[in-house]
Every structure is written in structure tokens, then in C-alpha cells.
Design an enzyme around this catalytic site. Sequence first.
Site, mmCIF file in Angstrom:
data_model
loop_
_atom_site.group_PDB
_atom_site.id
_atom_site.type_symbol
_atom_site.label_atom_id
_atom_site.label_comp_id
_atom_site.label_asym_id
_atom_site.label_seq_id
_atom_site.Cartn_x
_atom_site.Cartn_y
_atom_site.Cartn_z
ATOM 1 N N HIS A 172 -3.717 5.805 -14.149
ATOM 2 C CA HIS A 172 -3.667 4.499 -13.482
ATOM 3 C C HIS A 172 -3.967 3.424 -14.533
ATOM 4 O O HIS A 172 -4.815 3.613 -15.396
ATOM 5 C CB HIS A 172 -4.714 4.479 -12.365
ATOM 6 C CG HIS A 172 -4.511 3.414 -11.326
ATOM 7 N ND1 HIS A 172 -3.269 3.084 -10.812
ATOM 8 C CD2 HIS A 172 -5.403 2.617 -10.684
ATOM 9 C CE1 HIS A 172 -3.422 2.117 -9.894
ATOM 10 N NE2 HIS A 172 -4.699 1.809 -9.812
ATOM 11 N N ASP B 262 -16.545 -15.458 15.647
ATOM 12 C CA ASP B 262 -15.481 -15.318 16.634
ATOM 13 C C ASP B 262 -14.512 -16.488 16.688
ATOM 14 O O ASP B 262 -13.548 -16.438 17.448
ATOM 15 C CB ASP B 262 -16.084 -15.215 18.046
ATOM 16 C CG ASP B 262 -17.201 -14.207 18.122
ATOM 17 O OD1 ASP B 262 -17.008 -13.110 17.575
ATOM 18 O OD2 ASP B 262 -18.249 -14.526 18.706
ATOM 19 N N TYR C 33 -21.447 -24.377 13.178
ATOM 20 C CA TYR C 33 -22.799 -24.105 12.655
ATOM 21 C C TYR C 33 -23.108 -24.889 11.393
ATOM 22 O O TYR C 33 -22.289 -24.979 10.478
ATOM 23 C CB TYR C 33 -22.942 -22.624 12.309
ATOM 24 C CG TYR C 33 -22.983 -21.686 13.486
ATOM 25 C CD1 TYR C 33 -23.878 -21.883 14.539
ATOM 26 C CD2 TYR C 33 -22.145 -20.584 13.520
ATOM 27 C CE1 TYR C 33 -23.917 -20.997 15.609
ATOM 28 C CE2 TYR C 33 -22.178 -19.692 14.586
ATOM 29 C CZ TYR C 33 -23.062 -19.907 15.632
ATOM 30 O OH TYR C 33 -23.093 -19.027 16.670
ATOM 31 N N ARG D 80 -12.265 4.800 -14.908
ATOM 32 C CA ARG D 80 -12.713 4.913 -13.523
ATOM 33 C C ARG D 80 -12.610 6.405 -13.201
ATOM 34 O O ARG D 80 -13.212 7.188 -13.935
ATOM 35 C CB ARG D 80 -11.803 4.030 -12.657
ATOM 36 C CG ARG D 80 -12.474 3.353 -11.524
ATOM 37 C CD ARG D 80 -11.534 2.383 -10.829
ATOM 38 N NE ARG D 80 -10.319 3.033 -10.322
ATOM 39 C CZ ARG D 80 -9.390 2.417 -9.597
ATOM 40 N NH1 ARG D 80 -9.521 1.151 -9.297
ATOM 41 N NH2 ARG D 80 -8.322 3.065 -9.166
HETATM 42 C C1 LIG Z 1 -4.026 1.706 -4.900
HETATM 43 C C2 LIG Z 1 -3.367 2.522 -5.922
HETATM 44 C C3 LIG Z 1 -2.003 2.341 -6.233
HETATM 45 C C4 LIG Z 1 -1.197 1.178 -5.689
HETATM 46 O O1 LIG Z 1 -1.593 0.022 -6.389
HETATM 47 P P1 LIG Z 1 -0.867 -1.394 -6.114
HETATM 48 O O2 LIG Z 1 -1.446 -2.301 -7.114
HETATM 49 O O3 LIG Z 1 -1.250 -1.774 -4.722
HETATM 50 O O4 LIG Z 1 0.564 -1.166 -6.252
HETATM 51 C C5 LIG Z 1 -1.403 3.222 -7.103
HETATM 52 N N1 LIG Z 1 -2.112 4.225 -7.662
HETATM 53 C C6 LIG Z 1 -3.422 4.413 -7.424
HETATM 54 C C7 LIG Z 1 -4.157 5.505 -8.081
HETATM 55 C C8 LIG Z 1 -4.103 3.563 -6.565
HETATM 56 O O5 LIG Z 1 -5.411 3.737 -6.337
#
Ligand SMILES: *Cc1c(COP(=O)(O)O)cnc(C)c1O
Length: 387
Positions: A167, A317, A266, A137
Site C-alpha cells: 500500500h 439532532d 447552544y 503501517r
Molecule cells: C482503503 C484501502 C484501499 C482503497 O484506498 P482508496 O484511497 O480509498 O482508493 C486500498 N488498499 C488498502 C490496503 C486499503 O486499506
Amino acid sequence: MSTAGTARVEAVVDLDAIRHNVRHLAGLAAGAATMAVVKADGYGHGAVDVARAALDAGATWLGVCTVEEAGELRDAGITAPVLSWLHVPDEDLAPAVGRQVDLGVASRRDLAAAVTAAHATGRPARVHLKIDTGLSRNGCPPADWGDLLDAVADHPGEVEPVAVWTHLAHADAPAHPTIDRQAARFDEAHAAASARLDRPLLAHLANSAATLTRPDLHRDLVRPGIAVYGLDPTDDGVAPALRPAMTFRSRVALLKTVAAGEGVSYGHIWTTPTDRTLALVPAGYADGVPRLLGAAGRLEVAIGGVRRPVVGRVCMDQVMVDLGPAGEPHGVAEGDEVVLFGPDDGGPTAAEWAGLLGTIHYEIVTGVGGRPRVRRSLTGAAGQLTA
Ligand SMILES: *Cc1c(COP(=O)(O)O)cnc(C)c1O
């Protein structure tokens, strides 16, 4: 329970739960610093209030996605370190650098924007260099890492490298083989950066799931988001100590009897099997009750601690709730509080909604609407002061 003064629709955020969760997470990661992630308005809970509670409970960093989100924290007078991690080309980062917001940098282009901001403000941009270890990403591909480090090294006075970070793709499955592979790539990138830039750099890669399940990945700093809000990031119940912080609630606006055989809401996807007592609850998809929950036909709310089925479509609503055969006692009065979702006390939860929809609770809590439709109020010690 007295509900006088309760809003039409309200997200009640328990700051004691936030503090409890942060203390728990910071305790698990005692060798690391804790960055509470408060992007997306604190996952729908209110970024500034959550940030203050988190800092109060032992977090020392805050994480956000955008520089606007970082700016909101600074506007509120929060001076703790903040990392902002996703920017678009030509975005003006000078206000962020001027307010001591750290920037995620994953490319020469990101770096150039940080250098421009450093020139504009006359102070170095603090950068966290992001390596893509397999999420594919944002993050710098390993093949370009050396080039990015060269570029950083070329701007000694203008950028101050603070950290290397990444990440994870599968942290919610703690034994997934990609986690160790990502960690190995991460360590390699961190070592290369420390050598090339000749300085100690913080290392961080653990989101909530890794904070809870992979102590080996805590490194210098953990970045929990969803767990701060008391929601378990895995499907395995790894976080029984967490307390969900948000109660999403409304009130009974009207009770009525509808004759047998009438269609309700609805499209008449539900028809009264007998004469029924129905309650109108004035919360709908504009407030954060997904319309597909009506189609699932299994949405329940809690009124007076009793679960009741929502019948028919969720409207913009309002929704209708079935209280049973007309004439039978139901114990519900107009004005009563209706819990849409809340803590795991037998009533419906955000995780339950997510399960009905085939999504994750992250999407449920961030989907809760804002003012003026949905009032956000605070409970817990600091909450009473600021509600
Ligand atoms: C959102 C995010 C987090 C936190 O992730 P969680 O799964 O909510 O703990 C940590 N690091 C990055 C880069 C993120 O985008």
C-alpha cells in the site's frame, strides 16, 4: 419538488453513479482486474449494495478490512473473490477461510492464524502476502520478508499463496518520489516471493489515486476505494469523470421568526443581526454533521437549489439555517428537502465539508450515521428494486 415520504435524514446512494465510476476505473486499468474496496460499509454507502453494483459494472474482486465485513458480503450471497486484510492476534479466521475469503498475511503470526483456520476447515487458506514498502503501517518489513516466505513454504497444503501486495503512502501526490521507491521495493519482494514459492503470484498496490494517475502501477489488480464512490482522491481534479454517489439530505422541520439580537443554538455563537426567518433542519452530529462545522461558521446547505448558511452550533439532532430578514420572501416551506452535501452541481459537497474541517472527504462519507437515525436509500437501476 415533492418530498412526501422523504426521511428525516437520508443518505441517498446513486447506484448508477457507482456503476459509472467502476466502469471508468476498470476501463483505465483495462489490463488489470478491479477490486472494489467496500470496507467501512462501503465508505458509508452500504457495502452489499455497492458490491453488487460494482460487480455488475466490471469489478471482479471485493476488498474489505475485516473478516466481519467479508462475512456480511457472503451472508448476502455474494460469491466473488473477497480479500480481508487486517486481523488481530487470536482472531478466529476459520469462518472466513470456510467461506473462501482471502486473507492478508504480513507476519508469521498472521500466517499461523491462517494455518489454524485451514486445519479447522480442512481447506487451504488463500493468502495475499503483504510487504511493507514504506508506509510503515501493516505489512511485513523487508528485513523479515525472507523469513515469512520460508514460513509460507513450510505449509504447502495449508496455505495457498495468491498474491504479493503493498500500500502506498503518497499516491495522492502522483509525482512523489516515495512512490517509485515503494514500487521498486515491491517488485523486489514480488520477485523474491515468486522465486521462493515457485509459482506465479498476483501483484497489487494501486489504490484509487494510483489507479487514476499511475498506469505503470496497475500490475495485475487495482484496489480503488474512494473513487468508486465518485470522490477524487487527489486535490488536483484528476478524476473529472467520477460522479459522487451519495446525497446526504434532510428536510425543513420548522420555519420560525427570531427577533433581532437573539442568540441562536447552544452557546449563542451566532446572534440575529435583524429579525430573521430561520429554518430548523433535524440533522446533527449524531447523524454525521460534524459539530466543528458549526464553529467554522461557513457551513451551507442547499434548499430548492439555493445555498443557505447554517448559523450557530451544530447540535446532536439539529441545525438552524438563516433564510434572511423576516418578512422577505425566501421560497422555503416546511417539509422542503435540504441537501447537506451531494453531487458537484453547485450545492455543498463532501469535499467542501472536508475542506472546512481540514480533513478528507473519506472521513465525511464514512461518518454518515446509520439506522435508525439515517435512512439509506438507493437510486439507479438496481436501486429501485431494493430501496
Ligand atoms: C482503503 C484501502 C484501499 C482503497 O484506498 P482508496 O484511497 O480509498 O482508493 C486500498 N488498499 C488498502 C490496503 C486499503 O486499506
